[in-house]
Design a protein around this motif. Structure first.
Motif, PDB file in Angstrom:
ATOM      1  N   THR A   1       0.644  -1.088   0.360  1.00 37.31           N
ATOM      2  CA  THR A   1       0.222   0.035  -0.226  1.00 37.31           C
ATOM      3  C   THR A   1       0.831   1.489  -0.322  1.00 37.31           C
ATOM      4  OG1 THR A   1      -1.932  -1.834   1.215  1.00 37.31           O
ATOM      5  CG2 THR A   1      -1.899   1.359   1.386  1.00 37.31           C
ATOM      6  N   ASN A   2       1.702   1.360   0.872  1.00 36.18           N
ATOM      7  CA  ASN A   2       2.504   2.367   0.685  1.00 36.18           C
ATOM      8  C   ASN A   2       3.294   2.549   0.035  1.00 36.18           C
ATOM      9  OD1 ASN A   2       1.718   3.202   3.481  1.00 36.18           O
ATOM     10  ND2 ASN A   2       3.440   2.401   4.527  1.00 36.18           N
ATOM     11  N   ALA A   3       4.400   1.434  -0.955  1.00 40.51           N
ATOM     12  CA  ALA A   3       4.682   0.897  -2.008  1.00 40.51           C
ATOM     13  C   ALA A   3       3.968   2.049  -3.755  1.00 40.51           C
ATOM     14  CB  ALA A   3       4.809   0.120  -2.546  1.00 40.51           C
ATOM     15  N   ILE A   4       2.662   1.381  -3.288  1.00 38.98           N
ATOM     16  CA  ILE A   4       1.475   2.275  -4.971  1.00 38.98           C
ATOM     17  C   ILE A   4       1.665   3.912  -4.165  1.00 38.98           C
ATOM     18  CG2 ILE A   4      -0.641   1.834  -5.313  1.00 38.98           C
ATOM     19  CD1 ILE A   4      -0.185  -0.941  -4.588  1.00 38.98           C
ATOM     20  N   LYS A   5       1.438   4.623  -2.546  1.00 42.31           N
ATOM     21  CA  LYS A   5       0.780   5.514  -2.154  1.00 42.31           C
ATOM     22  C   LYS A   5       2.144   6.321  -2.482  1.00 42.31           C
ATOM     23  CE  LYS A   5      -0.111   6.076   1.828  1.00 42.31           C
ATOM     24  NZ  LYS A   5      -1.102   5.781   2.881  1.00 42.31           N
ATOM     25  N   PHE A   6       3.354   6.171  -2.176  1.00 43.01           N
ATOM     26  CA  PHE A   6       4.257   7.061  -1.596  1.00 43.01           C
ATOM     27  C   PHE A   6       4.871   7.107  -2.790  1.00 43.01           C
ATOM     28  CE2 PHE A   6       3.206   5.728   2.587  1.00 43.01           C
ATOM     29  CZ  PHE A   6       3.150   7.207   3.173  1.00 43.01           C
TER      30      PHE A   6
ATOM     31  N   GLU B   1      10.385  -2.976  -3.531  1.00 44.12           N
ATOM     32  CA  GLU B   1      11.391  -2.199  -4.057  1.00 44.12           C
ATOM     33  C   GLU B   1      10.307  -1.393  -4.544  1.00 44.12           C
ATOM     34  OE1 GLU B   1      15.026  -3.273  -6.084  1.00 44.12           O
ATOM     35  OE2 GLU B   1      14.555  -1.459  -7.532  1.00 44.12           O
ATOM     36  N   ASP B   2      10.220   0.496  -4.254  1.00 41.64           N
ATOM     37  CA  ASP B   2       9.651   0.955  -4.944  1.00 41.64           C
ATOM     38  C   ASP B   2      10.747   1.936  -5.976  1.00 41.64           C
ATOM     39  OD1 ASP B   2       9.990   3.087  -3.238  1.00 41.64           O
ATOM     40  OD2 ASP B   2       8.464   2.238  -1.998  1.00 41.64           O
ATOM     41  N   ASN B   3       9.387   2.391  -6.360  1.00 47.88           N
ATOM     42  CA  ASN B   3      10.358   3.586  -7.384  1.00 47.88           C
ATOM     43  C   ASN B   3       9.984   5.116  -6.964  1.00 47.88           C
ATOM     44  OD1 ASN B   3       7.495   3.392  -8.045  1.00 47.88           O
ATOM     45  ND2 ASN B   3       8.375   3.881  -9.804  1.00 47.88           N
TER      46      ASN B   3
ATOM     47  N   GLU C   1       4.342   8.052  13.913  1.00 49.09           N
ATOM     48  CA  GLU C   1       5.374   9.211  13.084  1.00 49.09           C
ATOM     49  C   GLU C   1       4.817   9.065  11.168  1.00 49.09           C
ATOM     50  OE1 GLU C   1       7.553  10.409  13.835  1.00 49.09           O
ATOM     51  OE2 GLU C   1       9.333  10.395  12.426  1.00 49.09           O
ATOM     52  N   ARG C   2       4.742  10.231  10.419  1.00 49.80           N
ATOM     53  CA  ARG C   2       4.605  10.318   9.006  1.00 49.80           C
ATOM     54  C   ARG C   2       4.822  11.621   8.703  1.00 49.80           C
ATOM     55  NH1 ARG C   2      -0.199  11.949   6.747  1.00 49.80           N
ATOM     56  NH2 ARG C   2      -0.139   9.812   5.000  1.00 49.80           N
ATOM     57  N   LEU C   3       5.656  11.117   7.912  1.00 51.61           N
ATOM     58  CA  LEU C   3       6.608  12.625   7.185  1.00 51.61           C
ATOM     59  C   LEU C   3       6.479  13.143   5.992  1.00 51.61           C
ATOM     60  CD1 LEU C   3       9.036   9.938   6.539  1.00 51.61           C
ATOM     61  CD2 LEU C   3       9.429  11.209   8.565  1.00 51.61           C
ATOM     62  N   HIS C   4       4.914  12.900   6.043  1.00 52.99           N
ATOM     63  CA  HIS C   4       4.505  14.103   4.868  1.00 52.99           C
ATOM     64  C   HIS C   4       2.911  14.826   5.752  1.00 52.99           C
ATOM     65  CE1 HIS C   4       6.454  11.446   3.246  1.00 52.99           C
ATOM     66  NE2 HIS C   4       7.006  12.596   2.227  1.00 52.99           N
ATOM     67  N   GLY C   5       2.232  15.516   5.463  1.00 52.69           N
ATOM     68  CA  GLY C   5       0.789  16.059   5.796  1.00 52.69           C
ATOM     69  C   GLY C   5      -0.239  14.735   4.747  1.00 52.69           C
TER      70      GLY C   5
ATOM     71  N   GLY D   1      -3.163   9.071   5.425  1.00 52.53           N
ATOM     72  CA  GLY D   1      -2.783   7.596   6.302  1.00 52.53           C
ATOM     73  C   GLY D   1      -3.290   8.347   7.502  1.00 52.53           C
ATOM     74  N   THR D   2      -2.734   7.159   8.483  1.00 54.01           N
ATOM     75  CA  THR D   2      -3.067   7.330   9.597  1.00 54.01           C
ATOM     76  C   THR D   2      -1.499   7.197  10.778  1.00 54.01           C
ATOM     77  OG1 THR D   2      -3.133   4.675  10.044  1.00 54.01           O
ATOM     78  CG2 THR D   2      -5.435   6.207   9.781  1.00 54.01           C
ATOM     79  N   GLY D   3      -0.546   6.394   9.554  1.00 51.26           N
ATOM     80  CA  GLY D   3       0.731   6.555  10.832  1.00 51.26           C
ATOM     81  C   GLY D   3       1.155   5.359  10.955  1.00 51.26           C
ATOM     82  N   ILE D   4      -0.020   4.940  11.242  1.00 48.45           N
ATOM     83  CA  ILE D   4       0.351   3.690  12.134  1.00 48.45           C
ATOM     84  C   ILE D   4       0.876   2.182  11.449  1.00 48.45           C
ATOM     85  CG2 ILE D   4      -1.282   1.479  13.717  1.00 48.45           C
ATOM     86  CD1 ILE D   4      -3.053   3.958  14.056  1.00 48.45           C
ATOM     87  N   GLY D   5       0.573   2.205   9.520  1.00 44.30           N
ATOM     88  CA  GLY D   5       0.659   0.766   8.880  1.00 44.30           C
ATOM     89  C   GLY D   5       2.272   0.272   9.240  1.00 44.30           C
ATOM     90  N   LEU D   6       3.317   1.174   9.511  1.00 41.72           N
ATOM     91  CA  LEU D   6       4.994   0.503   9.603  1.00 41.72           C
ATOM     92  C   LEU D   6       4.836  -0.062  11.215  1.00 41.72           C
ATOM     93  CD1 LEU D   6       7.027   2.343   7.345  1.00 41.72           C
ATOM     94  CD2 LEU D   6       5.569   0.085   6.460  1.00 41.72           C
ATOM     95  N   ALA D   7       4.274   0.572  11.789  1.00 41.40           N
ATOM     96  CA  ALA D   7       3.978  -0.064  13.309  1.00 41.40           C
ATOM     97  C   ALA D   7       3.691  -1.251  13.190  1.00 41.40           C
ATOM     98  CB  ALA D   7       3.865   1.384  14.457  1.00 41.40           C
TER      99      ALA D   7
HETATM  100  P1  ADP Z   1       1.052   5.682   6.594  1.00 41.39           P
HETATM  101  O1  ADP Z   1       1.042   5.581   5.248  1.00 41.39           O
HETATM  102  O2  ADP Z   1      -0.433   5.869   7.145  1.00 41.39           O
HETATM  103  O3  ADP Z   1       1.441   7.033   6.221  1.00 41.39           O
HETATM  104  P2  ADP Z   1       2.952   3.984   7.039  1.00 41.39           P
HETATM  105  O4  ADP Z   1       3.435   4.105   9.225  1.00 41.39           O
HETATM  106  O5  ADP Z   1       2.533   3.219   6.915  1.00 41.39           O
HETATM  107  O6  ADP Z   1       1.611   5.352   7.762  1.00 41.39           O
HETATM  108  O7  ADP Z   1       4.061   4.963   6.701  1.00 41.39           O
HETATM  109  C1  ADP Z   1       4.808   5.936   8.158  1.00 41.39           C
HETATM  110  C2  ADP Z   1       5.584   7.224   7.207  1.00 41.39           C
HETATM  111  O8  ADP Z   1       6.964   6.716   6.501  1.00 41.39           O
HETATM  112  C3  ADP Z   1       4.453   7.693   6.620  1.00 41.39           C
HETATM  113  O9  ADP Z   1       3.798   8.334   6.002  1.00 41.39           O
HETATM  114  C4  ADP Z   1       5.201   7.791   4.707  1.00 41.39           C
HETATM  115  O10 ADP Z   1       5.986   9.174   5.536  1.00 41.39           O
HETATM  116  C5  ADP Z   1       6.545   6.913   4.772  1.00 41.39           C
HETATM  117  N1  ADP Z   1       7.005   5.860   4.368  1.00 41.39           N
HETATM  118  C6  ADP Z   1       5.975   4.696   4.308  1.00 41.39           C
HETATM  119  N2  ADP Z   1       6.642   3.930   3.036  1.00 41.39           N
HETATM  120  C7  ADP Z   1       7.018   4.603   2.427  1.00 41.39           C
HETATM  121  C8  ADP Z   1       7.340   4.262   0.766  1.00 41.39           C
HETATM  122  N3  ADP Z   1       7.626   3.126   0.023  1.00 41.39           N
HETATM  123  N4  ADP Z   1       7.741   5.616   0.446  1.00 41.39           N
HETATM  124  C9  ADP Z   1       8.125   6.606   0.952  1.00 41.39           C
HETATM  125  N5  ADP Z   1       8.154   6.810   2.063  1.00 41.39           N
HETATM  126  C10 ADP Z   1       7.417   5.715   3.561  1.00 41.39           C
END
Ligand code: ADP
Length: 383
Positions: A278-283, A313-315, A332-336, A342-348
């Motif tokens: 999901t993240n690889a597609i989204k970010f 791996e993503d591009n 923890e989220r790096l973007h607005g 997103g919720t910032g919980i997926g990777l946790a």
């Molecule tokens: P969410 O996707 O809901 O924001 P995640 O816990 O999945 O939360 O990811 C935390 C943060 O890590 C994301 O908000 C994003 O900033 C960064 N991130 C995660 N996956 C990727 C990725 N594949 N490429 C770039 N940034 C990513």
């Protein structure tokens, strides 16, 4: 009573003899006499031993009298092995339990600790000093475990409140906003419809947030059954789950997995890959078509264990080096939210799930050059 350490017990300045009550659950008479002999030599502590031979007698005695510690043999006439620990702790949860083991049986001792024992001592090697140390350590550990249990119970109550009391009115808000649009959309004009859409979107976002918090919370108490799984199968099932996102973004996913096995809990492993995909597609940058590669390799770290590392791996937009650890922390989220939802919980969730499977997770990435997430699990010998 304050915890007292072995050093304190044996300090020459101790004015009076301390006394501790120990319940010894042991059916070997020779082991008990040896223990009594040894503890008699204790210079400044009086060890008041009560000996019983059966588990049921131990439970009854522990319920009736105030002991400081239980020394528990695992092999008793009415109970055998780890079940002895579980049954005793279920019946008398607040009393520190120190398991008695024979030499070379540390594996069993560690399993006993996982079942709730505080410590273990090897029969024949017990000294007054060791017992004193174990008493102090067990009490401290017991206190921490009780605190942890309380925090977990509070967390569960909080999750329950979210699951029931908060989500229900939220669904009401969503449902009425939807009905308002359906039935009165014509009279609301453009701005009114826009407001209703905002209500719907925000309610939807909250619902997703609660869903994620609940998944994350449940993971801390879930009992996992680890089993051999075929990586390609789990990846295929995960891809099924993200089919809509793949179609919507026109993502290209290239999978090259030989017949490789890993030790995993299928549902947790699948969820981990779903979140990474999901993240690889989204970010990705706006307008960019996601290109994803999935592959795996076998590794043999210095421990000699066989491990399997799966890569996704993503591009996409990449992650700065100083954020590559913290993105696995909850919220923890790096973007607005405006640029990437997103919720910032997926990777946790991924990290907790992977830890539950005794694995590790991480990422290699460079800003603007894509990311490569990896999940490493125990492999299967001769796969
Ligand atoms: P969410 O996707 O809901 O924001 P995640 O816990 O999945 O939360 O990811 C935390 C943060 O890590 C994301 O908000 C994003 O900033 C960064 N991130 C995660 N996956 C990727 C990725 N594949 N490429 C770039 N940034 C990513």
């Amino acid at each position: 009573m304050n915890p007292i350490g072995a050093k304190d017990f044996y300090s020459r300045d101790l004015p009076q003899k301390l006394s501790f009550r120990v319940l010894v659950v042991e059916d070997s008479h020779s082991d008990v006499s040896l223990l009594k002999q040894i503890l008699k030599r204790s210079p400044s502590v009086r060890w008041d031993l009560t000996v019983v031979e059966r588990l049921q007698a131990a439970i009854a005695s522990a319920r009736e009298y105030a002991y400081d510690l239980v020394l528990l043999d695992l092999s008793l006439p009415d109970s055998e092995g780890l079940q002895t620990v579980s049954d005793f702790i279920d019946a008398v949860p607040d009393l520190p339990v120190v398991v008695l083991t024979i030499a070379n049986d540390e594996n069993l001792a560690i399993k006993a600790i996982a079942r709730g024992a505080q410590d273990y001592l090897i029969k024949g090697e017990i000294t007054p000093q060791l017992l004193a140390r174990s008493l102090r350590y067990s009490r401290e550990r017991g206190r921490l475990v009780r605190e942890l249990k309380q925090a977990t119970a509070e967390m569960e109550a909080f999750s329950y409140a979210i699951a029931h009391d908060v989500r229900e009115p939220l669904r009401g808000i969503y449902g009425f906003a939807h009905a308002l649009k359906e039935d009165y959309g014509r009279v609301l004009e453009v701005e009114g419809n826009d407001f209703v859409n905002q209500i719907e979107n925000n309610a939807q976002r909250l619902e997703t947030l609660f869903e994620d918090i609940l998944t994350y919370g449940r993971l801390s108490s879930v009992e996992v059954q680890l089993q051999p799984v075929i990586l390609a199968e789990i990846v295929r099932e995960a891809m099924e789950r993200v089919r809509e996102e793949v179609t919507g973004s026109q993502a290209q996913i290239e999978v090259s997995l030989d017949l490789m096995w890993a030790i995993a809990a299928p549902a947790l492993f699948r969820q981990t890959i779903v979140n990474l995909l999901t993240n690889a597609i989204k970010f990705v940058s706006p307008g960019q078509r996601p290109q994803i590669k999935i592959w795996a390799e076998e590794r043999s770290p210095r421990t000699g264990e066989k491990r399997v590392r799966l890569w996704v791996e993503d591009n996409g937009i990449g992650i700065a080096p100083d954020k590559q650890k913290s993105i696995f922390d909850i919220f923890e989220r790096l973007h607005g939210i405006e640029s990437y939802p997103g919720t910032g919980i997926g990777l946790a969730i991924c990290r907790r799930a992977v830890e539950k499977m005794s694995g590790t997770i991480g990422v290699d990435s460079q800003i603007g050059k894509g990311s490569r997430f990896w999940v490493e699990l125990l492999g299967v010998r001769n796969s």
